[in-house]
Design an enzyme around this catalytic site. Structure first.
Site, PDB file in Angstrom:
ATOM      1  N   HIS A   1       0.825  -1.207   0.000  1.00 38.06           N
ATOM      2  CA  HIS A   1       0.000   0.000   0.000  1.00 38.06           C
ATOM      3  C   HIS A   1       0.863   1.263   0.000  1.00 38.06           C
ATOM      4  O   HIS A   1       1.973   1.279   0.541  1.00 38.06           O
ATOM      5  CB  HIS A   1      -0.909  -0.005   1.233  1.00 38.06           C
ATOM      6  CG  HIS A   1      -1.986   1.029   1.181  1.00 38.06           C
ATOM      7  ND1 HIS A   1      -1.837   2.291   1.712  1.00 38.06           N
ATOM      8  CD2 HIS A   1      -3.239   0.985   0.651  1.00 38.06           C
ATOM      9  CE1 HIS A   1      -2.948   2.981   1.522  1.00 38.06           C
ATOM     10  NE2 HIS A   1      -3.817   2.207   0.877  1.00 38.06           N
TER      11      HIS A   1
ATOM     12  N   GLU B   1       1.634  -6.670   2.920  1.00 34.10           N
ATOM     13  CA  GLU B   1       0.240  -6.725   3.330  1.00 34.10           C
ATOM     14  C   GLU B   1      -0.143  -8.189   3.496  1.00 34.10           C
ATOM     15  O   GLU B   1       0.530  -9.082   2.962  1.00 34.10           O
ATOM     16  CB  GLU B   1      -0.659  -6.069   2.284  1.00 34.10           C
ATOM     17  CG  GLU B   1      -0.418  -4.579   2.101  1.00 34.10           C
ATOM     18  CD  GLU B   1      -1.365  -3.949   1.109  1.00 34.10           C
ATOM     19  OE1 GLU B   1      -2.596  -4.030   1.346  1.00 34.10           O
ATOM     20  OE2 GLU B   1      -0.902  -3.384   0.111  1.00 34.10           O
TER      21      GLU B   1
ATOM     22  N   SER C   1      -4.957  -4.813  -1.272  1.00 35.97           N
ATOM     23  CA  SER C   1      -6.218  -4.093  -1.431  1.00 35.97           C
ATOM     24  C   SER C   1      -6.662  -3.924  -2.873  1.00 35.97           C
ATOM     25  O   SER C   1      -7.847  -3.705  -3.125  1.00 35.97           O
ATOM     26  CB  SER C   1      -6.108  -2.718  -0.774  1.00 35.97           C
ATOM     27  OG  SER C   1      -5.069  -1.956  -1.373  1.00 35.97           O
TER      28      SER C   1
ATOM     29  N   ASP D   1       0.771  -5.517   7.234  1.00 41.56           N
ATOM     30  CA  ASP D   1      -0.427  -4.680   7.221  1.00 41.56           C
ATOM     31  C   ASP D   1      -1.619  -5.609   7.004  1.00 41.56           C
ATOM     32  O   ASP D   1      -1.788  -6.168   5.924  1.00 41.56           O
ATOM     33  CB  ASP D   1      -0.322  -3.647   6.099  1.00 41.56           C
ATOM     34  CG  ASP D   1      -1.511  -2.708   6.057  1.00 41.56           C
ATOM     35  OD1 ASP D   1      -2.607  -3.099   6.504  1.00 41.56           O
ATOM     36  OD2 ASP D   1      -1.366  -1.575   5.559  1.00 41.56           O
TER      37      ASP D   1
ATOM     38  N   HIS E   1      -7.009  -5.369   5.349  1.00 43.95           N
ATOM     39  CA  HIS E   1      -8.121  -5.929   4.578  1.00 43.95           C
ATOM     40  C   HIS E   1      -8.444  -7.375   4.936  1.00 43.95           C
ATOM     41  O   HIS E   1      -9.296  -7.990   4.297  1.00 43.95           O
ATOM     42  CB  HIS E   1      -7.828  -5.799   3.086  1.00 43.95           C
ATOM     43  CG  HIS E   1      -7.883  -4.392   2.596  1.00 43.95           C
ATOM     44  ND1 HIS E   1      -9.046  -3.782   2.192  1.00 43.95           N
ATOM     45  CD2 HIS E   1      -6.903  -3.450   2.490  1.00 43.95           C
ATOM     46  CE1 HIS E   1      -8.789  -2.531   1.834  1.00 43.95           C
ATOM     47  NE2 HIS E   1      -7.502  -2.311   2.004  1.00 43.95           N
TER      48      HIS E   1
ATOM     49  N   LYS F   1     -12.224  -0.661   7.829  1.00 43.51           N
ATOM     50  CA  LYS F   1     -12.625  -1.636   6.817  1.00 43.51           C
ATOM     51  C   LYS F   1     -13.737  -2.522   7.410  1.00 43.51           C
ATOM     52  O   LYS F   1     -14.834  -2.050   7.627  1.00 43.51           O
ATOM     53  CB  LYS F   1     -11.414  -2.454   6.367  1.00 43.51           C
ATOM     54  CG  LYS F   1     -10.227  -1.600   5.913  1.00 43.51           C
ATOM     55  CD  LYS F   1     -10.528  -0.807   4.681  1.00 43.51           C
ATOM     56  CE  LYS F   1      -9.320  -0.145   4.075  1.00 43.51           C
ATOM     57  NZ  LYS F   1      -8.790   1.042   4.743  1.00 43.51           N
TER      58      LYS F   1
END
Length: 394
Positions: free
Chosen positions: A139, A183, A187, A212, A215, A240
């Protein structure tokens, strides 16, 4: 200002010619399924509210209750007088959800990545510029945090464990601190990192694994705990699947204490207000018991992927509630998004630099608020529109 303003205008004109100029469109939302804009209503396939919690009555009731009891603002940063007695119980719930000794609530997901990574990679503390190995599709907030820290990223190919291993081996004799950034769920791709393999490499090379989990938290993993169990440091957001706002870090007590003393996002930012904390608190109570909703969302996304594949659409490597429809050029993505809106569906066109050049797409997200008939109708429109000649719309 006049000279610089002309340069800003030239930048905007270039963006427009390339099909990359962005603009804000005012929308109205009164529930988690429908969005309104310019006098029309649309089925919302662009929201990150995966469990439909932002309109959940338990979240609303606790937000109102805490507003009436504690006020609508925190009054200061957490190191002044803003560290309200509401934070500690919430941070204990986050730590428990993530299986970590401690956690720390911050202002937003973007700010958490940007400020926390800047502190984590502080060269005056580490004694050298760290070696930071990062998935190339991380991200933007993670890239921003690295840039703010002044570190050079060693980027490995997306989810490519072999490439990551090769990069780590190249620095085998280097004694500088090592970090791996990824992540859990990406995303824009809707796929997830091979975290068990990445964690194995992290252990072998004595690297700190930072994940991260924005999501995945709430919507994936046992009881919605996410997919970051192997990480040393977990970053996430409440905006989210948890339906509210704010960010967090979950890790060790030492890391929490260090960030309190070194992270500008904690030191200089006003603390989250009580109504937001109330919504977070209620969501953390609800999420572990929402297995049925999680299964429903997974079923909807799988149904869409199967239908999209059947009509020849490219959904990439998606296996989660996020499904890209990769169309290639910015113009194609904008055109398809416009056609879908005319049919009553809202799916955002995502263009470079958010995604790599040549992979402009619609980012379709599925939530517990959707109905199965929404997916079938959406696929019907996509089937019809795909068969029509494309007219590029700017």
């Amino acid at each position: 200002m006049a000279a610089s303003e002309s340069r800003y205008r030239a930048f905007l004109d270039t963006r427009a010619r390339e099909g990359l100029r962005r603009s804000l469109l005012t929308v109205a939302a009164r529930d988690a399924r429908i969005i309104g804009a310019e006098g029309r209503s649309y089925i919302n396939f662009a929201s990150n509210d995966y469990l439909g919690l932002r309109f959940n009555q338990a979240l609303i009731a606790r937000a109102v209750e805490w507003a009436e009891t504690y006020g609508v603002g925190s009054g200061a940063s957490r190191l002044v007088t803003g560290n309200l007695d509401l934070f500690a119980p919430i941070e204990a719930k986050i730590a428990a959800l993530k299986g970590k000794p401690a956690s720390l609530v911050m202002a937003s997901g973007f700010q958490t990545n940007a400020a926390m990574l800047q502190a984590l990679f502080d060269q005056t503390v580490l004694g050298a510029e760290p070696l930071v190995f990062a998935d190339r599709l991380n991200h933007a907030s993670m890239h921003f945090g690295c840039q703010a820290a002044g570190v050079r990223q060693l980027r490995y190919r997306h989810c490519d464990v072999a490439h990551l291993g090769d990069l780590l081996s190249q620095y085998q004799g280097d004694e500088r601190p090592r970090f791996i950034l990824t992540e859990s769920v990406f995303s824009m791709e809707g796929d997830f990192a091979p975290l068990a393999d990445i964690a194995r490499l992290a252990r072998e090379h004595e690297a700190c694994l930072v994940v991260d989990d924005a999501h995945a938290t709430g919507i994936l993993g046992p009881a919605g705990c996410g997919l970051s169990g192997n990480a040393d440091v977990v970053i996430g957001t409440f905006s989210k699947a948890l339906g509210s706002f704010g960010g967090y870090v979950a890790s060790t007590e030492t890391m929490r204490d260090y960030l309190i003393n070194r992270c500008g996002g904690i030191i200089y930012s006003t603390a989250l207000p009580p109504p937001v904390l109330g919504a977070i608190d209620a969501a953390l109570d609800l999420v572990p018991g929402m297995d049925e909703e999680r299964a429903y969302v997974a079923r909807l996304a799988g149904r869409f992927r199967a239908g999209a594949s059947a009509i020849g659409l490219d959904t990439g490597a998606s296996t989660t509630q996020i499904v890209p429809v990769i169309l290639g050029s910015p113009e194609s993505a904008i055109a398809m998004g416009g056609r879908l809106k005319r049919a009553g569906f809202w799916a955002s066109a995502i263009r470079p630099p958010t995604v790599p050049v040549g992979t402009a797409r619609l980012r379709v997200a599925f939530t517990a608020a959707h109905e199965e008939s929404d997916i079938d109708r959406f696929l019907e429109v996509l089937t019809t529109e795909k068969a029509r000649p494309q007219r590029h719309v700017m």
